[in-house]
Design a protein around this motif. Structure first.
Motif, PDB file in Angstrom:
ATOM      1  N   ARG A  14     -18.790  11.957 -20.302  1.00 40.29           N
ATOM      2  CA  ARG A  14     -18.025  11.153 -21.249  1.00 40.29           C
ATOM      3  C   ARG A  14     -16.572  11.003 -20.826  1.00 40.29           C
ATOM      4  O   ARG A  14     -15.866  10.131 -21.337  1.00 40.29           O
ATOM      5  CB  ARG A  14     -18.127  11.744 -22.659  1.00 40.29           C
ATOM      6  CG  ARG A  14     -19.539  11.658 -23.228  1.00 40.29           C
ATOM      7  CD  ARG A  14     -19.567  11.801 -24.723  1.00 40.29           C
ATOM      8  NE  ARG A  14     -18.846  10.705 -25.363  1.00 40.29           N
ATOM      9  CZ  ARG A  14     -18.729  10.586 -26.683  1.00 40.29           C
ATOM     10  NH1 ARG A  14     -19.296  11.482 -27.477  1.00 40.29           N
ATOM     11  NH2 ARG A  14     -18.049   9.594 -27.205  1.00 40.29           N
ATOM     12  N   CYS A  32     -20.686   3.797 -21.842  1.00 39.76           N
ATOM     13  CA  CYS A  32     -19.990   4.746 -22.717  1.00 39.76           C
ATOM     14  C   CYS A  32     -20.545   4.681 -24.134  1.00 39.76           C
ATOM     15  O   CYS A  32     -20.733   5.717 -24.787  1.00 39.76           O
ATOM     16  CB  CYS A  32     -18.488   4.438 -22.743  1.00 39.76           C
ATOM     17  SG  CYS A  32     -17.618   4.786 -21.205  1.00 39.76           S
ATOM     18  N   LEU A  33     -20.807   3.471 -24.593  1.00 31.59           N
ATOM     19  CA  LEU A  33     -21.345   3.282 -25.945  1.00 31.59           C
ATOM     20  C   LEU A  33     -22.728   3.914 -26.075  1.00 31.59           C
ATOM     21  O   LEU A  33     -23.023   4.604 -27.067  1.00 31.59           O
ATOM     22  CB  LEU A  33     -21.403   1.787 -26.260  1.00 31.59           C
ATOM     23  CG  LEU A  33     -21.965   1.374 -27.624  1.00 31.59           C
ATOM     24  CD1 LEU A  33     -21.095   1.914 -28.748  1.00 31.59           C
ATOM     25  CD2 LEU A  33     -22.063  -0.140 -27.714  1.00 31.59           C
ATOM     26  N   ASP A  36     -22.425   7.694 -26.011  1.00 30.79           N
ATOM     27  CA  ASP A  36     -21.920   8.139 -27.309  1.00 30.79           C
ATOM     28  C   ASP A  36     -23.043   8.161 -28.343  1.00 30.79           C
ATOM     29  O   ASP A  36     -23.077   9.028 -29.225  1.00 30.79           O
ATOM     30  CB  ASP A  36     -20.796   7.201 -27.759  1.00 30.79           C
ATOM     31  CG  ASP A  36     -20.225   7.577 -29.122  1.00 30.79           C
ATOM     32  OD1 ASP A  36     -20.216   8.780 -29.448  1.00 30.79           O
ATOM     33  OD2 ASP A  36     -19.799   6.677 -29.861  1.00 30.79           O
ATOM     34  N   ASP A  57     -16.557  14.419 -30.916  1.00 30.64           N
ATOM     35  CA  ASP A  57     -17.105  13.101 -30.621  1.00 30.64           C
ATOM     36  C   ASP A  57     -16.044  12.021 -30.813  1.00 30.64           C
ATOM     37  O   ASP A  57     -15.883  11.134 -29.965  1.00 30.64           O
ATOM     38  CB  ASP A  57     -18.304  12.843 -31.534  1.00 30.64           C
ATOM     39  CG  ASP A  57     -18.953  11.501 -31.275  1.00 30.64           C
ATOM     40  OD1 ASP A  57     -19.442  11.292 -30.157  1.00 30.64           O
ATOM     41  OD2 ASP A  57     -18.964  10.656 -32.190  1.00 30.64           O
ATOM     42  N   LYS A  58     -15.305  12.100 -31.902  1.00 30.68           N
ATOM     43  CA  LYS A  58     -14.249  11.114 -32.157  1.00 30.68           C
ATOM     44  C   LYS A  58     -13.162  11.203 -31.089  1.00 30.68           C
ATOM     45  O   LYS A  58     -12.617  10.193 -30.640  1.00 30.68           O
ATOM     46  CB  LYS A  58     -13.638  11.335 -33.541  1.00 30.68           C
ATOM     47  CG  LYS A  58     -14.526  10.906 -34.676  1.00 30.68           C
ATOM     48  CD  LYS A  58     -14.779   9.409 -34.623  1.00 30.68           C
ATOM     49  CE  LYS A  58     -16.152   9.104 -35.171  1.00 30.68           C
ATOM     50  NZ  LYS A  58     -16.761   7.926 -34.576  1.00 30.68           N
ATOM     51  N   ASP A  61     -14.410   9.576 -28.005  1.00 28.79           N
ATOM     52  CA  ASP A  61     -14.387   8.132 -28.231  1.00 28.79           C
ATOM     53  C   ASP A  61     -12.983   7.583 -27.979  1.00 28.79           C
ATOM     54  O   ASP A  61     -12.810   6.531 -27.351  1.00 28.79           O
ATOM     55  CB  ASP A  61     -14.796   7.798 -29.667  1.00 28.79           C
ATOM     56  CG  ASP A  61     -16.277   8.022 -29.927  1.00 28.79           C
ATOM     57  OD1 ASP A  61     -17.014   8.262 -28.951  1.00 28.79           O
ATOM     58  OD2 ASP A  61     -16.678   7.953 -31.097  1.00 28.79           O
ATOM     59  N   TYR A  64     -12.229   7.125 -24.153  1.00 30.69           N
ATOM     60  CA  TYR A  64     -12.790   5.983 -23.434  1.00 30.69           C
ATOM     61  C   TYR A  64     -12.291   4.665 -24.002  1.00 30.69           C
ATOM     62  O   TYR A  64     -12.125   3.684 -23.271  1.00 30.69           O
ATOM     63  CB  TYR A  64     -14.315   6.075 -23.336  1.00 30.69           C
ATOM     64  CG  TYR A  64     -15.165   5.549 -24.452  1.00 30.69           C
ATOM     65  CD1 TYR A  64     -15.347   4.183 -24.645  1.00 30.69           C
ATOM     66  CD2 TYR A  64     -15.877   6.423 -25.278  1.00 30.69           C
ATOM     67  CE1 TYR A  64     -16.189   3.704 -25.646  1.00 30.69           C
ATOM     68  CE2 TYR A  64     -16.720   5.952 -26.267  1.00 30.69           C
ATOM     69  CZ  TYR A  64     -16.869   4.589 -26.454  1.00 30.69           C
ATOM     70  OH  TYR A  64     -17.698   4.117 -27.430  1.00 30.69           O
ATOM     71  N   LEU A  65     -11.970   4.636 -25.292  1.00 29.83           N
ATOM     72  CA  LEU A  65     -11.395   3.413 -25.845  1.00 29.83           C
ATOM     73  C   LEU A  65      -9.961   3.211 -25.348  1.00 29.83           C
ATOM     74  O   LEU A  65      -9.513   2.068 -25.187  1.00 29.83           O
ATOM     75  CB  LEU A  65     -11.435   3.466 -27.372  1.00 29.83           C
ATOM     76  CG  LEU A  65     -12.843   3.417 -27.979  1.00 29.83           C
ATOM     77  CD1 LEU A  65     -12.781   3.600 -29.488  1.00 29.83           C
ATOM     78  CD2 LEU A  65     -13.547   2.111 -27.632  1.00 29.83           C
ATOM     79  N   ARG A  92      -7.227   1.362 -35.275  1.00 28.54           N
ATOM     80  CA  ARG A  92      -8.269   2.381 -35.248  1.00 28.54           C
ATOM     81  C   ARG A  92      -7.695   3.766 -34.974  1.00 28.54           C
ATOM     82  O   ARG A  92      -8.091   4.752 -35.602  1.00 28.54           O
ATOM     83  CB  ARG A  92      -9.310   2.023 -34.191  1.00 28.54           C
ATOM     84  CG  ARG A  92     -10.349   3.114 -33.921  1.00 28.54           C
ATOM     85  CD  ARG A  92     -11.191   3.403 -35.128  1.00 28.54           C
ATOM     86  NE  ARG A  92     -12.309   4.305 -34.798  1.00 28.54           N
ATOM     87  CZ  ARG A  92     -13.253   4.653 -35.642  1.00 28.54           C
ATOM     88  NH1 ARG A  92     -13.233   4.211 -36.879  1.00 28.54           N
ATOM     89  NH2 ARG A  92     -14.234   5.463 -35.251  1.00 28.54           N
ATOM     90  N   ASN A 113     -13.935   0.904 -35.996  1.00 25.23           N
ATOM     91  CA  ASN A 113     -13.735   0.758 -34.556  1.00 25.23           C
ATOM     92  C   ASN A 113     -14.157  -0.639 -34.105  1.00 25.23           C
ATOM     93  O   ASN A 113     -15.091  -0.807 -33.325  1.00 25.23           O
ATOM     94  CB  ASN A 113     -14.511   1.843 -33.814  1.00 25.23           C
ATOM     95  CG  ASN A 113     -14.323   1.765 -32.310  1.00 25.23           C
ATOM     96  OD1 ASN A 113     -13.375   1.132 -31.831  1.00 25.23           O
ATOM     97  ND2 ASN A 113     -15.221   2.360 -31.568  1.00 25.23           N
ATOM     98  N   GLU A 116     -13.838  -1.788 -29.989  1.00 25.10           N
ATOM     99  CA  GLU A 116     -14.864  -1.569 -28.970  1.00 25.10           C
ATOM    100  C   GLU A 116     -15.765  -2.798 -28.813  1.00 25.10           C
ATOM    101  O   GLU A 116     -15.996  -3.290 -27.705  1.00 25.10           O
ATOM    102  CB  GLU A 116     -15.691  -0.349 -29.338  1.00 25.10           C
ATOM    103  CG  GLU A 116     -16.799  -0.028 -28.359  1.00 25.10           C
ATOM    104  CD  GLU A 116     -17.510   1.251 -28.744  1.00 25.10           C
ATOM    105  OE1 GLU A 116     -18.001   1.927 -27.836  1.00 25.10           O
ATOM    106  OE2 GLU A 116     -17.588   1.567 -29.950  1.00 25.10           O
TER     107      GLU A 116
END
Length: 361
Positions: A14, A32-33, A36, A57-58, A61, A64-65, A92, A113, A116
């Motif tokens: 990740r 990545c999506l 996730d 996890d957030k 996220d 990568y965002l 976000r 989000n 994304e």
């Protein structure tokens, strides 16, 4: 297989996969999506439930965002789309910070989000068509459609109803067939209704990012542009502070060994970002720089390690009461995001200036 190996393998993936987004935007962010979406399923297959993984996890996220947002500075040629993406991204991040501060899951519903999927929409358009065909109204409509019809239902499902896709498929017999039918119906609408109404494509399928402008495709040109047009304290510098500061606050909330308060951490990171900017501009004005991304990162990482050592000496070994592992992680985070921002923002600014000049002419 040791569950810890599985866990750290997923975490490493990740962090590594997002680094391909600037060059292969659409395949990498879709990867990545998907990762996730399946990471917790992978853990469940091995009978492992990481504690507090929702926050981890957030945080991953956010990483990568953030790379995806920096990729927009490098690659996107449509200024209207770039402005929309900037708003969606920072909106976000504010929501994620509020979620970490309050623990209120509905914050993620209010601050969905959307960025994304907007990124995916833009790159899907660019894969066959010139994004400059479309104006601000088009991109706002795209963002609004994603916000209302995709993200609000998804965020409600995940964060309000607290439902998991794998568990729902297992526990509700009719759900998987209904999901398949819905996806096939959507595909049919796109193929038979939307596709025939699209204008002809401008080029064959493009999954790799377009080349940089010839005036900015070498490190020496980006360095010269940055030296001529940027300052330590300007809008770009402020954006960089907010970008990296918010991300570090989010990680400070989820890393177990971080005892520093949010304002203290943000201010400390802001100081490092300003120092990085000052050193970077000093080097740019003397023509120092490298085409290699890896070499640029290693040099900046070394500089930041030296800065941390000096700060630790100045504070008598009490640098924010952080563990060595946490310090090294924040040094890595600041270094990679600063390096990419300083590398890509001049490209975006050059495009904006060139377009404004063309409009004025």
């Amino acid at each position: 297989m040791d569950v810890q190996i599985v866990f750290w393998g997923v975490v490493l993936a990740r962090f590594v996969l997002p680094l391909f987004i600037p060059v292969y935007p659409l395949p990498a962010i879709v990867g990545c999506l998907l990762l996730d979406g399946v990471d917790q399923t992978i853990f469940q297959l091995f009978g492992y439930d990481p504690p507090n993984y929702q926050s981890y996890d957030k945080a991953m996220d956010v990483f990568y965002l953030s790379i995806a947002y920096l990729a927009t500075l490098r690659n996107w040629t449509n200024p209207a789309a770039l402005r929309v993406s900037r708003f969606l991204f920072f909106y976000r991040q504010i929501g994620v910070v509020l979620f970490e501060l309050t623990g209120l899951r509905w914050m993620l519903l209010v601050f969905p989000n959307t960025f994304e999927y907007f990124f995916i929409a833009y790159e899907t358009v660019r894969a066959r068509r010139n994004p400059l065909r479309y104006g601000m109204k088009f991109w706002v409509v795209v963002a609004a459609a994603i916000w209302i019809f995709v993200k609000l239902p998804q965020e409600t499902w995940i964060h309000v109803a607290k439902l998991d896709l794998t568990d729902t498929i297992r526990d509700v017999p009719w759900f998987l067939p209904a999901l398949i039918v819905a996806l096939l119906a959507l595909a049919a609408v796109l193929w038979f209704v939307v596709r025939p109404r699209l204008e002809p494509a401008d080029w064959p399928l493009r999954l790799r990012a377009d080349p940089l402008p010839v005036e900015m495709d070498e490190a020496s040109e980006r360095i010269a542009f940055r030296a001529a047009h940027n300052k330590v304290f300007d809008l770009a510098g402020l954006e960089k502070i907010v970008l990296i500061g918010l991300i570090c606050v989010i990680y400070g909330r989820v890393l177990p060994g971080v005892n520093a308060g949010d304002p203290e951490l943000f201010i400390g990171i802001a100081v490092f970002v300003v120092l990085n900017s000052a050193i970077g501009l000093w080097a740019a004005r003397r023509g120092y720089g490298w085409d290699s991304v890896v070499l640029s990162f290693v040099v900046l990482l070394g500089i930041n390690i030296v800065l941390v050592v000096l700060a630790d000496v100045a504070l008598a070994g009490k640098i924010g009461n952080l563990r060595l592992a946490d310090i090294l992680f924040f040094v890595f985070l600041v270094s990679i995001l600063t390096m990419l921002y300083d590398r890509y923002h001049p490209v975006s600014e050059y495009r904006a200036r060139a377009m404004a000049k063309d409009v004025a002419a």
